[in-house]
Write an enzyme that holds these catalytic residues in place. Sequence first.
Site, PDB file in Angstrom:
ATOM      1  N   SER A  71      -0.190  17.229  11.945  1.00  0.00           N
ATOM      2  CA  SER A  71       0.131  17.171  13.367  1.00  0.00           C
ATOM      3  C   SER A  71      -0.537  15.974  14.000  1.00  0.00           C
ATOM      4  O   SER A  71      -1.543  15.472  13.523  1.00  0.00           O
ATOM      5  CB  SER A  71      -0.333  18.444  14.058  1.00  0.00           C
ATOM      6  OG  SER A  71      -1.749  18.410  14.165  1.00  0.00           O
ATOM      7  N   LYS A  72       0.067  15.549  15.104  1.00  0.00           N
ATOM      8  CA  LYS A  72      -0.475  14.418  15.856  1.00  0.00           C
ATOM      9  C   LYS A  72      -1.881  14.714  16.346  1.00  0.00           C
ATOM     10  O   LYS A  72      -2.694  13.829  16.499  1.00  0.00           O
ATOM     11  CB  LYS A  72       0.390  14.202  17.099  1.00  0.00           C
ATOM     12  CG  LYS A  72       1.573  13.311  16.851  1.00  0.00           C
ATOM     13  CD  LYS A  72       2.205  12.965  18.173  1.00  0.00           C
ATOM     14  CE  LYS A  72       3.702  12.869  17.952  1.00  0.00           C
ATOM     15  NZ  LYS A  72       4.516  12.903  19.089  1.00  0.00           N
ATOM     16  N   ARG A  73      -2.116  15.961  16.635  1.00  0.00           N
ATOM     17  CA  ARG A  73      -3.399  16.326  17.224  1.00  0.00           C
ATOM     18  C   ARG A  73      -4.542  16.105  16.242  1.00  0.00           C
ATOM     19  O   ARG A  73      -5.609  15.663  16.604  1.00  0.00           O
ATOM     20  CB  ARG A  73      -3.357  17.789  17.659  1.00  0.00           C
ATOM     21  CG  ARG A  73      -3.573  17.956  19.128  1.00  0.00           C
ATOM     22  CD  ARG A  73      -3.362  19.381  19.610  1.00  0.00           C
ATOM     23  NE  ARG A  73      -2.865  20.323  18.630  1.00  0.00           N
ATOM     24  CZ  ARG A  73      -3.631  21.169  17.963  1.00  0.00           C
ATOM     25  NH1 ARG A  73      -4.923  21.176  18.155  1.00  0.00           N
ATOM     26  NH2 ARG A  73      -3.090  22.016  17.108  1.00  0.00           N
TER      27      ARG A  73
END
Length: 470
Positions: free
Chosen positions: A237-239
């Site tokens: 994920s981008k996070r």
Amino acid sequence: MSEIRVRIPPSPTGLLHVGTVRTALYNYLFAKKHKGKIVFRFEDTDKERSKKEYEEDILSGLKNLGLSYDEGVFYQSKRTEIYKKYLEVLLEEGKAYKCFCTKEELEKKREEQIKNKLPPRHECCCCDNQDRKGDFVVRFKVSKNKDIIFDDLVRGKVKISSNEIADFVIAKSMTEPLYNYCVVVDDYEMKISHIIRGEDGISNTPKQIMIYEAFNWNIPQFAHLPLILNQDKSKLSKRKNRVSVDAFLEDGILPDALLNFLALLGWNTSDEKEIFTLDELIQEFDLKNVHKGGAVFDEKKLLWINGLYIRNKSTEELKKLVIPYLKKANIDYMKHGEDFFTKALKSTQERMKKLSEAPELLAFFFKEDLDYPVDFFEHEKMGVTQDVAKKALKEAINAISNLEEITQETTEEVLVAKIKELGWKNGQLLWPIRVALSGEKFSPGVFELLEIFGRNESLKRINKGLEILA
Ligand code: GLU
């Protein structure tokens, strides 16, 4: 085998993602290996989320990485007429139907199903009443009690009962077709033989197969690639991770190294080889060796691979690559001439893991007045106290002043002789000199630094070290 044709079909709803590149790369390798063709299309039916700037980013990113295609760019948004034509065929043959159910009607049905402890799924009798007026969506009519079976080239045999799939919407209106349907029409029209995509696409596959069957079209082969995971095994994920290719390239990951790294996310050769040129990847790639389990995105490994690629560059090539980073950091890298810059860069090449580290690794070479804490000179394990350091620097001044030529060899010779004469450990003499020359705890070796700086600059820096120690 008939002609191999694959596709790269990103949705332009975000910047080029490493996952998209991994999938594109596997398609590219498979096509090149089998002398096939690659079709590129944008799946941009989601008008709100699709953006021109993302299209540009995806196209330029793939180009920078050297992943080319043979046909395209096609845009689903420009193919509405084609989708409409085939929708009409499905409606005419009763394989799809207009569903006029209103939101309220659907909601009511849902509540009833929940009340009766039935799984909520679409059911209506619109197909018996195609003349009703008003807004409609087009639903695909799923035949009951049928097994949908396909042989996934990675996952093996996959079987699902059609009873698990309710009649699904394939178009929001005659001119607003939806993903599962457009993909099938495109893959048919573009004569795709192999659909190689991420595992998240596998839940769509049975629906897509039913659409192929409704048209009596040949079904392509499927290969679903393992998910890419964060270190904690959650889906990438981008996070938790950087995912945009731009971010990696800007940080000084080399395109070839990134491709090499991505190739290993879900695939390897039996001999566990890890470093491949693109040509070698084409030679070696085989869908048979693609893993079923998720692949962890390990940035440390990426840096390790990138470091190897940096080391393998000629210093001249590397120079061109690091200059933009040095400029951005306002480092006056030509201050002592081209030759000095080349040697300085060469001395740090071994330790550079990404281009963005260049300013940090090279800054001390170009600094006018070094300033660093006096305790940099101390090294307990090596037996370097501040007094030892002072003596070491004075010895160094003597030795260097008397040398005719300052090279790695000549300095090594006199300093090693000096160590013997003093009965010291290597580090007691060399550590302080290296700190004085670089102002850093870690840097290239002392003899290399002496040669690069030459007599005057070396003496200047060692004297400054004595000032700091005073
Ligand atoms: N447009 C889809 C995506 O970007 C591709 C799905 C497919 O390959 O069928 O994820």
